[in-house]
Design an enzyme around this catalytic site. Structure first.
Site, PDB file in Angstrom:
ATOM      1  N   ARG A  15      -9.003   3.429   0.315  1.00 23.81           N
ATOM      2  CA  ARG A  15      -9.967   2.760  -0.720  1.00 23.81           C
ATOM      3  C   ARG A  15     -10.074   1.212  -0.220  1.00 23.81           C
ATOM      4  O   ARG A  15     -10.610   0.456  -0.904  1.00 23.81           O
ATOM      5  CB  ARG A  15      -9.458   2.487  -2.132  1.00 23.81           C
ATOM      6  CG  ARG A  15      -9.968   3.790  -2.952  1.00 23.81           C
ATOM      7  CD  ARG A  15      -9.046   5.190  -3.019  1.00 23.81           C
ATOM      8  NE  ARG A  15      -9.833   6.053  -3.674  1.00 23.81           N
ATOM      9  CZ  ARG A  15      -9.263   7.433  -3.544  1.00 23.81           C
ATOM     10  NH1 ARG A  15      -8.240   7.672  -3.345  1.00 23.81           N
ATOM     11  NH2 ARG A  15     -10.230   8.257  -4.357  1.00 23.81           N
ATOM     12  N   THR A  61      -2.667   1.659   7.960  1.00 22.07           N
ATOM     13  CA  THR A  61      -2.037   2.437   6.998  1.00 22.07           C
ATOM     14  C   THR A  61      -1.424   3.626   7.823  1.00 22.07           C
ATOM     15  O   THR A  61      -1.398   3.822   8.994  1.00 22.07           O
ATOM     16  CB  THR A  61      -2.959   3.075   5.910  1.00 22.07           C
ATOM     17  OG1 THR A  61      -2.465   3.796   4.852  1.00 22.07           O
ATOM     18  CG2 THR A  61      -4.171   3.853   6.464  1.00 22.07           C
ATOM     19  N   LYS A  65       1.940   2.306  10.594  1.00 24.27           N
ATOM     20  CA  LYS A  65       2.899   0.825  10.352  1.00 24.27           C
ATOM     21  C   LYS A  65       3.941   0.489  11.340  1.00 24.27           C
ATOM     22  O   LYS A  65       4.051  -0.721  11.646  1.00 24.27           O
ATOM     23  CB  LYS A  65       3.147   1.104   8.738  1.00 24.27           C
ATOM     24  CG  LYS A  65       2.142   0.866   7.980  1.00 24.27           C
ATOM     25  CD  LYS A  65       2.732   0.933   6.299  1.00 24.27           C
ATOM     26  CE  LYS A  65       1.505   1.297   5.540  1.00 24.27           C
ATOM     27  NZ  LYS A  65       1.923   1.015   4.128  1.00 24.27           N
ATOM     28  N   ASN A  86       1.742  -3.955   7.920  1.00 21.62           N
ATOM     29  CA  ASN A  86       0.199  -3.290   7.210  1.00 21.62           C
ATOM     30  C   ASN A  86      -0.825  -4.092   7.402  1.00 21.62           C
ATOM     31  O   ASN A  86      -1.895  -3.902   6.972  1.00 21.62           O
ATOM     32  CB  ASN A  86       0.523  -2.687   5.749  1.00 21.62           C
ATOM     33  CG  ASN A  86       0.684  -4.049   4.866  1.00 21.62           C
ATOM     34  OD1 ASN A  86       0.908  -5.208   5.026  1.00 21.62           O
ATOM     35  ND2 ASN A  86       0.619  -3.826   3.528  1.00 21.62           N
ATOM     36  N   ALA A 128      13.845   6.662  -0.540  1.00 17.87           N
ATOM     37  CA  ALA A 128      14.563   5.577   0.264  1.00 17.87           C
ATOM     38  C   ALA A 128      13.682   5.565   1.577  1.00 17.87           C
ATOM     39  O   ALA A 128      14.366   5.407   2.489  1.00 17.87           O
ATOM     40  CB  ALA A 128      15.900   6.340   0.542  1.00 17.87           C
ATOM     41  N   GLY A 130       9.861   4.151   3.703  1.00 12.17           N
ATOM     42  CA  GLY A 130       9.355   2.743   3.885  1.00 12.17           C
ATOM     43  C   GLY A 130       8.972   2.035   2.720  1.00 12.17           C
ATOM     44  O   GLY A 130       9.129   0.957   2.456  1.00 12.17           O
ATOM     45  N   ALA A 131       8.266   2.707   1.532  1.00 11.92           N
ATOM     46  CA  ALA A 131       7.872   2.216   0.367  1.00 11.92           C
ATOM     47  C   ALA A 131       8.904   1.771  -0.279  1.00 11.92           C
ATOM     48  O   ALA A 131       9.123   0.413  -0.857  1.00 11.92           O
ATOM     49  CB  ALA A 131       7.106   2.998  -0.477  1.00 11.92           C
ATOM     50  N   ARG A 152      16.755  12.300  -2.145  1.00  9.42           N
ATOM     51  CA  ARG A 152      17.152  13.628  -1.763  1.00  9.42           C
ATOM     52  C   ARG A 152      18.119  13.615  -0.608  1.00  9.42           C
ATOM     53  O   ARG A 152      19.157  14.228  -0.519  1.00  9.42           O
ATOM     54  CB  ARG A 152      15.643  14.436  -1.409  1.00  9.42           C
ATOM     55  CG  ARG A 152      16.189  15.843  -0.672  1.00  9.42           C
ATOM     56  CD  ARG A 152      14.808  16.621  -0.509  1.00  9.42           C
ATOM     57  NE  ARG A 152      13.891  15.584   0.330  1.00  9.42           N
ATOM     58  CZ  ARG A 152      12.696  15.851   0.969  1.00  9.42           C
ATOM     59  NH1 ARG A 152      12.128  16.769   0.241  1.00  9.42           N
ATOM     60  NH2 ARG A 152      12.065  15.367   1.661  1.00  9.42           N
ATOM     61  N   TYR A 218      -0.943   6.308  -7.183  1.00  9.77           N
ATOM     62  CA  TYR A 218      -2.302   6.133  -7.920  1.00  9.77           C
ATOM     63  C   TYR A 218      -3.213   7.246  -7.817  1.00  9.77           C
ATOM     64  O   TYR A 218      -4.313   7.063  -8.403  1.00  9.77           O
ATOM     65  CB  TYR A 218      -3.046   4.767  -7.283  1.00  9.77           C
ATOM     66  CG  TYR A 218      -3.240   4.899  -5.850  1.00  9.77           C
ATOM     67  CD1 TYR A 218      -2.381   4.446  -5.121  1.00  9.77           C
ATOM     68  CD2 TYR A 218      -4.531   5.403  -5.493  1.00  9.77           C
ATOM     69  CE1 TYR A 218      -2.986   4.272  -3.625  1.00  9.77           C
ATOM     70  CE2 TYR A 218      -4.950   5.213  -4.198  1.00  9.77           C
ATOM     71  CZ  TYR A 218      -3.921   4.861  -3.149  1.00  9.77           C
ATOM     72  OH  TYR A 218      -4.372   4.786  -2.205  1.00  9.77           O
TER      73      TYR A 218
HETATM   74  P1  ATR Z   1       6.768   6.188   2.243  1.00  9.32           P
HETATM   75  O1  ATR Z   1       6.664   5.229   3.871  1.00  9.32           O
HETATM   76  O2  ATR Z   1       5.643   6.386   1.894  1.00  9.32           O
HETATM   77  O3  ATR Z   1       7.994   5.655   1.771  1.00  9.32           O
HETATM   78  P2  ATR Z   1       8.754   8.190   3.503  1.00  9.32           P
HETATM   79  O4  ATR Z   1       9.460   7.082   4.499  1.00  9.32           O
HETATM   80  O5  ATR Z   1       8.339   9.347   4.319  1.00  9.32           O
HETATM   81  O6  ATR Z   1       7.340   7.474   3.113  1.00  9.32           O
HETATM   82  O7  ATR Z   1       9.341   8.291   2.420  1.00  9.32           O
HETATM   83  C1  ATR Z   1       9.145   9.205   1.558  1.00  9.32           C
HETATM   84  C2  ATR Z   1      10.310   9.491   0.144  1.00  9.32           C
HETATM   85  O8  ATR Z   1       9.991  10.373  -0.614  1.00  9.32           O
HETATM   86  C3  ATR Z   1      11.570   9.772   0.917  1.00  9.32           C
HETATM   87  O9  ATR Z   1      12.581   9.038   0.108  1.00  9.32           O
HETATM   88  C4  ATR Z   1      11.657  11.066   0.659  1.00  9.32           C
HETATM   89  O10 ATR Z   1      13.052  11.735   0.553  1.00  9.32           O
HETATM   90  P3  ATR Z   1      13.761  12.013   1.768  1.00  9.32           P
HETATM   91  O11 ATR Z   1      14.396  10.824   2.117  1.00  9.32           O
HETATM   92  O12 ATR Z   1      14.890  12.993   1.262  1.00  9.32           O
HETATM   93  O13 ATR Z   1      12.951  12.720   2.861  1.00  9.32           O
HETATM   94  C5  ATR Z   1      10.796  11.255  -0.664  1.00  9.32           C
HETATM   95  N1  ATR Z   1      10.436  12.573  -0.983  1.00  9.32           N
HETATM   96  C6  ATR Z   1       9.187  13.281  -0.341  1.00  9.32           C
HETATM   97  N2  ATR Z   1       8.945  14.402  -0.871  1.00  9.32           N
HETATM   98  C7  ATR Z   1       9.983  14.807  -1.530  1.00  9.32           C
HETATM   99  C8  ATR Z   1      10.285  16.134  -2.273  1.00  9.32           C
HETATM  100  N3  ATR Z   1       9.678  17.170  -2.309  1.00  9.32           N
HETATM  101  N4  ATR Z   1      11.519  16.126  -3.006  1.00  9.32           N
HETATM  102  C9  ATR Z   1      12.326  14.779  -2.923  1.00  9.32           C
HETATM  103  N5  ATR Z   1      12.142  13.774  -2.367  1.00  9.32           N
HETATM  104  C10 ATR Z   1      10.907  13.491  -1.648  1.00  9.32           C
END
Ligand code: ATR
Length: 279
Positions: A15, A61, A65, A86, A128, A130-131, A152, A218
């Protein structure tokens, strides 16, 4: 004519062109902002060539990044701490990178809840990645005293503890009640609850009734997690504000005008999200 863009792979869903085109029109700036699908193997070169290209800067994006961070000549402190860029811009011909995700979250919160106090408060973050890292860094900069993390994969929490020190602690999903009772802010930074993703399963009955519950998702504009929090009386914050506010600094760096995140812009992007949702 000045040109800017957002690069990603895929990029169709972005967007950012709608947001920046709205501002370009609003401020009468003769420039364009495009979507550019750049394959992972071409990202470093795209950024390295920026000064010689038709673009004066770009947004970056998923999933580029981290590569963008490696590719810029100069990354600022915030980008360095996240290892992710970003927003790319030229300063005296040098290709610079920053990361506005954390400030986007804070600005969105301040916009929606101007009186909300972060200093010396406790927050709980779900996720935990990147965001999460961007938001944790920004919250600590705002004076948040303690941040509990539910994730997780426990190793990633430990990585965050190494980076941010003792202000960050691990919260087990099972023993989260105390943490929820005392926290002022609860943020979902995972993709759980996003359209076509599994929903976020977290019991929040013990949450302090004044705690602000935020989601960076969002799509949908209001996740089931936020609906649940709202139903039990908690104030909530959806992810669209963060998307809009993270875009502000790039526009200012490229065009020299700090743009406003207006209600009209919010409605424009919200309508686009809802339209896509109906398809
Ligand atoms: P981003 O940069 O958008 O934060 P990321 O670094 O891939 O993306 O992080 C995704 C987060 O969502 C992680 O905390 C991930 O948990 P893990 O560290 O255990 O992978 C969490 N996440 C994504 N899908 C999940 C799911 N189905 N159940 C639990 N945690 C999930």
């Amino acid at each position: 004519m000045k040109k800017t863009c957002v690069i990603g792979w895929p990029i169709a869903h972005s967007r950012s062109p709608l947001i920046h085109s709205y501002w370009l029109k609003k401020y009468g700036i003769d420039a364009v902002y495009e979507k550019k699908a750049v394959e992972p193997k071409n990202v470093a070169q795209f950024i390295a060539n920026l000064a010689a290209s038709e673009f004066i800067g770009c947004n970056v994006t998923i999933p580029h990044k981290e590569t963008a961070f490696q590719a810029v000549a100069k990354a600022d402190e915030i980008a360095g701490r996240l290892g992710a860029v970003n927003t790319v811009y030229l300063k005296d011909g040098v290709i610079c990178g920053t990361n506005t995700d954390g400030e986007g979250f804070i600005a969105s919160l301040r916009h929606a809840y101007p009186a909300f106090e972060l200093r010396n408060k406790t927050a709980v973050i779900i996720g935990a990645g990147g965001a999460a890292k961007a938001i944790i860094g920004a919250l600590l900069d705002e004076g948040v005293a303690k941040i509990g993390i539910i994730n997780r994969t426990r190793e990633r929490i430990h990585d965050l503890q190494l980076q941010f020190g003792s202000s960050v602690c691990e919260i087990s999903k099972v023993i989260s009640n105390d943490a929820l009772e005392s926290c002022a802010l609860l943020v979902n930074t995972t993709s759980q609850g996003m359209e076509s993703q599994p929903s976020l399963e977290l019991e929040i009955q013990s949450l302090n009734p004044n705690a602000l519950v935020a989601d960076i998702i969002y799509t949908p504009l209001e996740t089931a997690f936020l609906e649940k929090a709202k139903k039990q009386g908690n104030p909530v914050l959806g992810g669209l504000g963060m998307l809009l506010h993270q875009a502000v600094r790039g526009f200012e760096l490229w065009f020299g005008v700090k743009p406003d995140v207006t209600a009209e812009l919010y409605e424009l992007i919200a309508a686009d999200v809802q339209k896509a949702h109906k398809q």
